[in-house]
Write an enzyme that holds these catalytic residues in place. Structure first.
Site, PDB file in Angstrom:
ATOM      1  N   ASP A   1      37.977  13.634  -1.059  1.00 13.68           N
ATOM      2  CA  ASP A   1      36.877  13.549  -2.015  1.00 13.68           C
ATOM      3  C   ASP A   1      36.330  14.955  -2.217  1.00 13.68           C
ATOM      4  O   ASP A   1      36.039  15.646  -1.234  1.00 13.68           O
ATOM      5  CB  ASP A   1      35.782  12.639  -1.430  1.00 13.68           C
ATOM      6  CG  ASP A   1      35.170  11.738  -2.479  1.00 13.68           C
ATOM      7  OD1 ASP A   1      34.743  12.278  -3.515  1.00 13.68           O
ATOM      8  OD2 ASP A   1      35.123  10.518  -2.263  1.00 13.68           O
TER       9      ASP A   1
ATOM     10  N   ASP B   1      34.258  13.768  -7.376  1.00 18.18           N
ATOM     11  CA  ASP B   1      33.033  12.993  -7.382  1.00 18.18           C
ATOM     12  C   ASP B   1      32.193  13.308  -8.625  1.00 18.18           C
ATOM     13  O   ASP B   1      32.041  14.476  -8.999  1.00 18.18           O
ATOM     14  CB  ASP B   1      32.240  13.384  -6.125  1.00 18.18           C
ATOM     15  CG  ASP B   1      30.999  12.550  -5.934  1.00 18.18           C
ATOM     16  OD1 ASP B   1      31.148  11.347  -5.716  1.00 18.18           O
ATOM     17  OD2 ASP B   1      29.887  13.110  -5.995  1.00 18.18           O
TER      18      ASP B   1
ATOM     19  N   GLU C   1      36.079  10.705 -11.001  1.00 13.47           N
ATOM     20  CA  GLU C   1      35.171   9.559 -10.977  1.00 13.47           C
ATOM     21  C   GLU C   1      34.411   9.530 -12.296  1.00 13.47           C
ATOM     22  O   GLU C   1      33.246   9.933 -12.392  1.00 13.47           O
ATOM     23  CB  GLU C   1      34.177   9.661  -9.814  1.00 13.47           C
ATOM     24  CG  GLU C   1      33.396   8.364  -9.642  1.00 13.47           C
ATOM     25  CD  GLU C   1      31.991   8.514  -9.058  1.00 13.47           C
ATOM     26  OE1 GLU C   1      31.347   7.487  -8.871  1.00 13.47           O
ATOM     27  OE2 GLU C   1      31.559   9.650  -8.804  1.00 13.47           O
TER      28      GLU C   1
ATOM     29  N   HIS D   1      33.380   2.087  -2.806  1.00 14.23           N
ATOM     30  CA  HIS D   1      32.240   2.134  -1.882  1.00 14.23           C
ATOM     31  C   HIS D   1      30.892   2.079  -2.585  1.00 14.23           C
ATOM     32  O   HIS D   1      29.859   2.077  -1.928  1.00 14.23           O
ATOM     33  CB  HIS D   1      32.343   3.415  -1.044  1.00 14.23           C
ATOM     34  CG  HIS D   1      32.188   4.639  -1.903  1.00 14.23           C
ATOM     35  ND1 HIS D   1      33.119   4.999  -2.849  1.00 14.23           N
ATOM     36  CD2 HIS D   1      31.194   5.555  -1.993  1.00 14.23           C
ATOM     37  CE1 HIS D   1      32.703   6.086  -3.472  1.00 14.23           C
ATOM     38  NE2 HIS D   1      31.541   6.441  -2.974  1.00 14.23           N
ATOM     39  N   ASP D   2      30.891   2.114  -3.906  1.00 15.15           N
ATOM     40  CA  ASP D   2      29.619   2.066  -4.643  1.00 15.15           C
ATOM     41  C   ASP D   2      29.343   0.705  -5.275  1.00 15.15           C
ATOM     42  O   ASP D   2      28.279   0.527  -5.872  1.00 15.15           O
ATOM     43  CB  ASP D   2      29.629   3.115  -5.770  1.00 15.15           C
ATOM     44  CG  ASP D   2      29.573   4.538  -5.253  1.00 15.15           C
ATOM     45  OD1 ASP D   2      28.971   4.765  -4.184  1.00 15.15           O
ATOM     46  OD2 ASP D   2      30.127   5.428  -5.923  1.00 15.15           O
TER      47      ASP D   2
HETATM   48  C1  GLC Z   1      29.469   9.407  -6.460  1.00 18.21           C
HETATM   49  C2  GLC Z   1      29.784   8.717  -5.160  1.00 18.21           C
HETATM   50  C3  GLC Z   1      28.521   8.106  -4.616  1.00 18.21           C
HETATM   51  C4  GLC Z   1      27.515   9.211  -4.393  1.00 18.21           C
HETATM   52  C5  GLC Z   1      27.313  10.065  -5.641  1.00 18.21           C
HETATM   53  C6  GLC Z   1      26.615  11.349  -5.338  1.00 18.21           C
HETATM   54  O1  GLC Z   1      29.059   8.525  -7.435  1.00 18.21           O
HETATM   55  O2  GLC Z   1      30.795   7.766  -5.354  1.00 18.21           O
HETATM   56  O3  GLC Z   1      28.739   7.388  -3.442  1.00 18.21           O
HETATM   57  O4  GLC Z   1      26.301   8.682  -3.992  1.00 18.21           O
HETATM   58  O5  GLC Z   1      28.524  10.417  -6.246  1.00 18.21           O
HETATM   59  O6  GLC Z   1      27.479  12.235  -4.698  1.00 18.21           O
END
Ligand code: GLC
Length: 568
Positions: free
Chosen positions: A99, A196, A275, A335-336
């Site tokens: 990541d 990310d 992402e 995970h979100d």
């Molecule tokens: C992305 C991650 C998330 C995190 C955010 C800030 O959306 O998937 O878990 O809180 O970025 O880094």
């Protein structure tokens, strides 16, 4: 097939390191634990792993607030452990992507500590500083996006928490330093990165204020109570109004090209997956990111055949329109988000069947599939209603806002915070029905509570030798995907587009025509399929019957059946 890259043929599996497997008995997952489970993953049949952040972090955002990009969080092990993990994974044929959080660091990162120390330090411009908040922008976690730092008598910008200051990507030194970190891992042999929150890297340079008529807590609350289509549309409009000026600012495409050039210096087709769902980040299809997630597919409360068909029509047309043709990337959970077993169980009595149909969807659509750890055994959301046990800061802050600002009753506030918390889908992986589901030793408290449904068969040990288990359904389908080339390389052609109950499509290459039927309903369907030159479906996989062939002229599809067949 031979012209496809590894990341086009691979099935990806996301590991959330904190919750995967605890090798040293402290209640927190780690590399030793992951290494011990690599045989399990190889047997599952996946080809590549995406690790959520494993870097040192104060953990305000569960590792997404990084304080050192070139090391391993002590609770997960050491760099030597990471190297061992990478070597063992590679020896099992598993690629590894990491990541990469570009938008922000932790406020404890030495870069930020230096930057905030004075206005004339060498890193003074590595973050985004103003004398006073220049607008009303919000943090998407809570409160203002501007936080005052007494050391410099200025405030800095943060899209996420105040513990996650945004880097100033207009400063070339930032890029240089971050690309050094990227090279550090590439030199070690990692196969790429999941990027990310790409859309948050650049903001509107004019700093245009937002025009949403409510606070973030009020908007969250409104989202919870919006039920009519009008309110839902209004909710979307408010979210857009609140954050649109903080997202997708100019500069991103040049930056992605630059990063791609770094990766392309390395042999082995290293991968970038963003992402974001915006196909624009693929550039011309070959010069920016390799993949972006098809999030619109999962953004629905009901996974219906009509939604799936519409999503595919739009998505594939966009990919096909790129000069170098883009490649898709499908997922239903991470995970979100709420776990797919819970989220799409619109018919609670048939949740298990729906989970299978949805898995088959991800593994048969055109594009690279990403699975999230625990889905393969049907892990469900665990809503934590004791606010003291929440670990997701976003939820603890929301709980406080509900009570203090919106004056909501504490019991309801706790339930709401637990439901919005991402802890519910990050609970420890369930390996056995032993204490703590075998995630950590009996006498140790796991970092998040284990879902008690491990005792009811939702665990790896209970499922691994049961031919009818969800785990073996995953294994079998991943295997079928490997054996049937058109499922990976084939074009997508929808059939029976007016039906409500099931999805039907072909995946076709010059050499092979494969039919996929996914019955989303509790009814049996009698179908007639007109595919020129084909008369028979030779079954590669059926979740309902063990038959070898079915006739295309009169084909019966059982309730919730998944059928994959080569047409001859
Ligand atoms: C992305 C991650 C998330 C995190 C955010 C800030 O959306 O998937 O878990 O809180 O970025 O880094």
């Amino acid at each position: 097939m031979s012209t496809l890259k590894w990341w086009q043929t691979a099935v990806f599996y996301q590991i959330y390191p904190r919750s995967f497997a605890d090798g040293n008995g402290d209640g927190i997952g780690d590399f030793q634990g992951i290494i011990e489970k690599l045989d399990y993953l190889a047997e599952l049949g996946v080809d590549a792993l995406w690790l959520s952040p494993h870097f040192p972090s104060p953990n305000w955002d569960c590792g997404y607030d990084i304080s050192d990009y070139c090391d391993v969080a002590p609770e997960y092990g050491t760099l030597a452990d990471f190297r061992r993990f990478l070597a063992v994974a590679h020896s099992r044929g598993l690629r590894v992507i990491l990541d990469l959080v570009l938008n922000h660091t932790s406020d404890q990162h030495p870069w930020f500590l230096e930057s905030k120390s004075s206005r004339d330090n060498p890193k003074a411009d590595w973050y985004i500083w103003y004398d006073a908040p220049p607008n009303n922008w919000q943090s998407c976690f809570d409160g203002d996006a501007w936080t005052y730092a007494p050391e410099r008598h200025q405030c800095y910008y943060h899209y996420f928490m105040k513990q996650q200051p945004d880097l100033n990507w207009r400063n070339p030194a930032v890029k240089q330093a971050m690309w050094d970190a990227v090279r550090f891992w590439l030199d070690m042999g990692v196969d790429g990165f999941r990027l990310d929150a790409v859309g948050t890297i650049f903001e509107d340079p004019d700093l245009t204020p937002h025009t949403a008529p409510l606070t973030l807590a009020e908007l969250r609350r409104f989202s919870e109570t919006a039920t009519t289509p009008e309110d839902k549309a209004l909710e979307q409009k408010y979210w857009r109004e609140m954050f649109q000026n903080q997202l997708g600012g100019p500069g991103l495409h040049a930056l992605m090209k630059d990063l791609r050039a770094v990766l392309d210096e390395y042999p082995g087709d290293r991968l970038l997956v963003g992402e974001d769902d915006d196909i624009a980040y693929l550039g011309d299809g070959a010069d920016e990111l390799h993949l972006v997630f098809n999030f619109p597919l999962m953004r629905t409360e009901r996974m219906t055949p009509a939604h799936i068909r519409q999503n595919q029509a739009e998505r594939l047309a966009q990919l096909d329109a790129l000069p170098a043709r883009g490649w898709g990337c499908n997922t239903l959970g991470n995970h979100d988000t709420s776990r797919i077993f819970t989220r799409y169980a619109t018919d609670a009595e048939h949740a298990a069947e729906l989970a299978r149909v949805n898995t088959a969807l991800i593994l048969t659509l055109r594009g690279t599939p990403f699975l999230y750890n625990g889905e393969e055994i049907g892990m469900t959301d665990l809503i934590i209603t004791d606010p003291g046990k929440l670990r997701d800061t976003m939820a603890t802050w929301y709980y406080a806002a509900l009570i203090n600002d919106l004056k909501i009753d504490p019991v309801e506030a706790a339930a709401r915070a637990g439901a919005m918390s991402r802890d519910k889908n990050r609970t420890p992986m369930q390996w056995t029905d032993q204490p703590h589901a075998g995630f950590c030793p009996a006498g140790t408290a796991p970092w998040l509570p284990v879902n008690p449904n491990d005792a009811g068969g939702i665990n790896v040990r209970a499922q691994e030798d049961d031919p009818g288990s969800l785990l073996n359904f995953y294994r079998r389908l991943i295997e079928v995907r490997r054996q049937v080339p058109a499922l990976v390389a084939g074009e997508y052609r929808p059939l029976h587009e007016a039906t409500d109950g099931y999805v039907a499509f072909l995946r076709t290459t010059d050499a092979q025509t494969v039919l996929v039927l996914l019955n989303y309903s509790n009814a049996r369907h009698e179908l007639r399929l007109d595919v020129p030159g084909k008369r028979t479906a030779r079954v590669c996989f059926s979740s309902a019957r063990n038959d070898g062939e079915r006739s295309l002229v009169s084909l019966s599809l059982e309730a919730y059946e998944v059928l994959i067949a080569e047409l001859i």
